[in-house]
Design an enzyme around this catalytic site. Structure first.
Site, PDB file in Angstrom:
ATOM      1  N   ASP A 139       5.423  32.277 -18.602  1.00 55.53           N
ATOM      2  CA  ASP A 139       4.127  32.161 -19.282  1.00 55.53           C
ATOM      3  C   ASP A 139       3.696  33.547 -19.752  1.00 55.53           C
ATOM      4  O   ASP A 139       2.897  34.210 -19.101  1.00 55.53           O
ATOM      5  CB  ASP A 139       3.061  31.591 -18.332  1.00 55.53           C
ATOM      6  CG  ASP A 139       3.429  30.231 -17.786  1.00 55.53           C
ATOM      7  OD1 ASP A 139       3.222  29.246 -18.496  1.00 55.53           O
ATOM      8  OD2 ASP A 139       3.910  30.159 -16.640  1.00 55.53           O
ATOM      9  N   ARG A 147       3.068  37.617 -17.482  1.00 58.80           N
ATOM     10  CA  ARG A 147       3.953  37.666 -16.306  1.00 58.80           C
ATOM     11  C   ARG A 147       4.780  38.944 -16.253  1.00 58.80           C
ATOM     12  O   ARG A 147       5.114  39.422 -15.179  1.00 58.80           O
ATOM     13  CB  ARG A 147       4.903  36.457 -16.316  1.00 58.80           C
ATOM     14  CG  ARG A 147       4.238  35.103 -16.456  1.00 58.80           C
ATOM     15  CD  ARG A 147       3.277  34.816 -15.340  1.00 58.80           C
ATOM     16  NE  ARG A 147       2.790  33.444 -15.391  1.00 58.80           N
ATOM     17  CZ  ARG A 147       1.638  33.028 -14.917  1.00 58.80           C
ATOM     18  NH1 ARG A 147       0.823  33.884 -14.337  1.00 58.80           N
ATOM     19  NH2 ARG A 147       1.281  31.764 -15.006  1.00 58.80           N
ATOM     20  N   ARG A 208      -7.896  32.624 -23.290  1.00 56.37           N
ATOM     21  CA  ARG A 208      -6.536  32.159 -23.566  1.00 56.37           C
ATOM     22  C   ARG A 208      -6.494  31.365 -24.874  1.00 56.37           C
ATOM     23  O   ARG A 208      -5.418  31.154 -25.431  1.00 56.37           O
ATOM     24  CB  ARG A 208      -6.023  31.302 -22.412  1.00 56.37           C
ATOM     25  CG  ARG A 208      -5.921  32.049 -21.090  1.00 56.37           C
ATOM     26  CD  ARG A 208      -5.660  31.111 -19.939  1.00 56.37           C
ATOM     27  NE  ARG A 208      -4.392  30.432 -20.052  1.00 56.37           N
ATOM     28  CZ  ARG A 208      -4.012  29.408 -19.270  1.00 56.37           C
ATOM     29  NH1 ARG A 208      -4.849  28.949 -18.341  1.00 56.37           N
ATOM     30  NH2 ARG A 208      -2.844  28.852 -19.440  1.00 56.37           N
ATOM     31  N   HIS A 252      -6.362  23.727 -11.831  1.00 58.10           N
ATOM     32  CA  HIS A 252      -5.563  24.172 -10.688  1.00 58.10           C
ATOM     33  C   HIS A 252      -6.192  23.718  -9.370  1.00 58.10           C
ATOM     34  O   HIS A 252      -5.495  23.552  -8.369  1.00 58.10           O
ATOM     35  CB  HIS A 252      -5.427  25.698 -10.679  1.00 58.10           C
ATOM     36  CG  HIS A 252      -4.625  26.240 -11.821  1.00 58.10           C
ATOM     37  ND1 HIS A 252      -5.165  26.498 -13.055  1.00 58.10           N
ATOM     38  CD2 HIS A 252      -3.306  26.561 -11.904  1.00 58.10           C
ATOM     39  CE1 HIS A 252      -4.220  26.967 -13.856  1.00 58.10           C
ATOM     40  NE2 HIS A 252      -3.091  27.015 -13.189  1.00 58.10           N
ATOM     41  N   ASP A 325       2.236  20.152 -17.431  1.00 56.50           N
ATOM     42  CA  ASP A 325       1.748  21.362 -16.792  1.00 56.50           C
ATOM     43  C   ASP A 325       2.244  21.307 -15.342  1.00 56.50           C
ATOM     44  O   ASP A 325       2.824  20.303 -14.904  1.00 56.50           O
ATOM     45  CB  ASP A 325       0.224  21.412 -16.859  1.00 56.50           C
ATOM     46  CG  ASP A 325      -0.319  22.840 -16.760  1.00 56.50           C
ATOM     47  OD1 ASP A 325       0.438  23.745 -16.374  1.00 56.50           O
ATOM     48  OD2 ASP A 325      -1.515  23.034 -17.055  1.00 56.50           O
TER      49      ASP A 325
END
Length: 596
Positions: A139, A147, A208, A252, A325
């Protein structure tokens, strides 16, 4: 894990030529032999599948990960998840179709190490039963989701590019990012983010996203897809379908609810995915969100056939690879067990199962579903064919490994760093400049950098020092205590200029108290929102406010240039900033931005 005996399967019928449109796909017979490369990709997929066991096909549907910097690093966390201690043994046992890399899971130290790890993963895949190369992914959205850091080329992220308003810059940023990933053996980037961030309180998307404007998000999403795929030759993954931009819950940790009507979804959320499809995007990622207007079952989109197949496949005509996801996220695990989640995602129409929370359970559940006829082998074949064709299309089947000796010829090269600097310089947005206090000559002046982030503050202080300032950094974080506020105020009182960095200011945030206390000193105060631009609506009438949309190093370098007048700010707000007291009142509209 128990493996069933090898059994050959019949090849699928001829692959259809892809027709990507925004209208529903007609249910007509597939055209005859696709030309050129498409024919070769279809032939590869069909020939490969003919020699695969059912278990090997099921393995292709999974994208796994492992802890550790090499393919042979033993880690007890791997054993707990998989019953195998290292990545190579995990690949040998499970034969997954993909592997994803995370800095937080000890996969990333430097570019050469990443390339060495990727090669080790590919060696393990080649030695496994089917010998099919992995699709190695990560990602690398840039900005707050990065990352692989420096010496890789860094960009400030999507919303900053939205402020820059340039499809050319967005494509260039994606191309450079993709080229560097390819040099490190990473063939898929889970980017761009195609969400339209219309909710300022969105805790998981925010910067994002390129913008709150569907047209701008669509334009830049398409440009990023072209940069990744056409220019860099890696797989792009537009996310998170059907649109995660109007959530106040982080998927999440909880299950978000989208209350858009069907008409609102078609006007706001769908256009960027249509644009990505029109640009030829290889892969689209689903969201773990509930959208009653599209499916009133209460199931998250990832598990909804009405959304995955009905909307993405049939209505939008997407014929590429659909990936979930992360299945380890709380939003998708609330209603069903981890094995059942994997099965239901496949029933909904997804092709790839990313990061199952309990991989052994998920594999068994899918195998059992096929054995009992709940999922047909033909249905598995449909997904495997898409995955294999994508690997062939992007050259993974022919060039799975990279030359580690050449990685640094590509990663962080001077021309890329210069391009990133120029692109970033066009994104910094000046929102308040009362009495023309900016720019300020810092040469020979004492400058305090305080507020969010130890590294962030030190980096900016270093940039200002390089421009002649006597700059020091004093981090107070995102929840400063009264003692920290007092310390910052004391330092400001002996400084000519104070730059305070904010990140996520809310009505109850003590960052508000910090800014107010600093504003009461005689030091010239410059407030900078280094993540969400919305912070200004909580900070009253501060004289000077700049939005960078990012605390990445290039954003801070551009910020220093703006503060000191080395460049003029040209970024324009890619979102509306509403009043904190009256959400119907726009304080600073989309497109707003000052300069000199």
């Amino acid at each position: 894990m128990h493996r069933r005996p090898l059994r050959a399967v019949a090849a699928l019928t001829a692959a259809v030529a892809l027709a990507i449109t925004g209208a529903p796909m007609a249910a007509s017979a597939a055209p005859a032999s696709p030309p050129g490369h498409e024919r070769a990709a279809a032939a590869y997929a069909q020939t490969t599948m003919a020699s695969m066991t059912v278990e090997q096909k099921i393995g292709q549907l999974f994208i796994l990960f492992a802890y550790g910097p090499t393919a042979t690093t033993d880690d007890p966390r791997n054993t707990a998840l998989y019953g195998e201690a290292d990545a190579a043994d995990i690949i040998s046992e499970y034969e997954p179709g993909g592997f994803i890399l995370f800095s937080a899971r000890d996969n990333v130290t430097d570019p050469v190490q990443v390339a060495t790890l990727a090669n080790g993963l590919q060696d393990a895949a080649q030695q496994a039963g089917a010998g099919i190369p992995l699709l190695v992914s990560t990602d690398q959205e840039q900005g707050i989701v990065t990352r692989i850091g420096s010496p890789a080329t860094l960009f400030p992220g999507s919303m900053a590019l939205g402020a820059g308003r340039s499809a050319k810059d967005t494509r260039k940023a994606a191309a450079i990012t993709g080229q560097e990933l390819a040099a490190m053996g990473v063939q898929q980037n889970n980017a761009p983010d195609a969400d339209v961030n219309v909710n300022p309180d969105n805790p998981v998307i925010g910067v994002r996203s390129f913008s709150s404007d569907p047209a701008l998000v669509s334009e830049l999403t398409a440009a990023a897809v072209q940069g990744y795929q056409d220019d860099a030759g890696i797989v792009a993954t537009a996310k998170h379908f059907p649109g995660h931009g109007d959530t106040a819950t982080d998927s999440h940790t909880g299950l978000p609810l989208i209350t858009h009507t069907l008409e609102q979804w078609q006007q706001i959320d769908a256009p960027p995915f249509k644009a990505a499809i029109a640009a030829g995007v290889d892969s689209i990622m689903t969201a773990h969100i509930v959208v009653p207007a599209l499916d009133d079952s209460g199931d998250p989109a990832t598990l909804s056939k009405k959304i995955v197949t009905g909307q993405l496949r049939d209505a939008l005509g997407f014929q590429g690879v659909i990936v979930t996801d992360g299945l380890e996220m709380a939003a998708v695990r609330q209603k069903y067990g981890d094995g059942e989640v994997a099965v239901r995602a496949l029933e909904a129409g997804v092709d790839q199962l990313l990061l199952p929370a309990a991989p052994q359970e998920a594999y068994r559940a899918v195998e059992d579903a096929v054995a009992t006829g709940r999922i047909t082998e033909q249905r598995i074949d449909e997904s495997v064919e898409r995955i294999l064709k994508m690997k062939y299309d992007q050259g993974v089947t022919k060039h799975a490994k990279v030359d580690t000796g050449k990685v640094m010829n590509v990663v962080g090269k001077n021309s890329s760093l210069r391009a990133a600097e120029k692109i970033t310089d066009r994104t910094t947005t000046l929102i308040r400049n009362e009495n023309g206090a900016l720019p300020v000559a810092v040469d020979g002046k004492k400058v305090l950098v305080t507020g969010y982030g130890v590294v962030t503050g030190q980096t900016l202080a270093g940039e200002l020092t390089a421009r002649g300032a006597d700059a020091t950094a004093l981090s107070t974080g995102t929840a400063p205590t009264q003692a920290q506020i007092d310390q910052a105020v004391a330092a400001a009182q002996t400084s000519d200029v104070t730059v305070v960095l904010t990140n996520g200011v809310t009505a109850t945030s003590t960052q508000k108290a910090l800014v107010a206390a600093l504003d009461a000193t005689d030091s010239q105060l410059v407030v900078v929102g280094v993540r969400n631009p919305y912070d200004i609506n909580q900070l009253g009438d501060v004289d000077d406010y700049i939005a960078t949309y990012s605390y990445a190093a290039p954003a801070l370098a551009s910020l220093a240039k703006v503060i000191t007048g080395e460049i003029s700010p040209t970024g324009k707000l890619p979102v509306d900033i509403y009043s904190a007291d009256d959400p119907t009142q726009i304080l600073y509209p989309f497109g707003y931005g000052l300069t000199w």
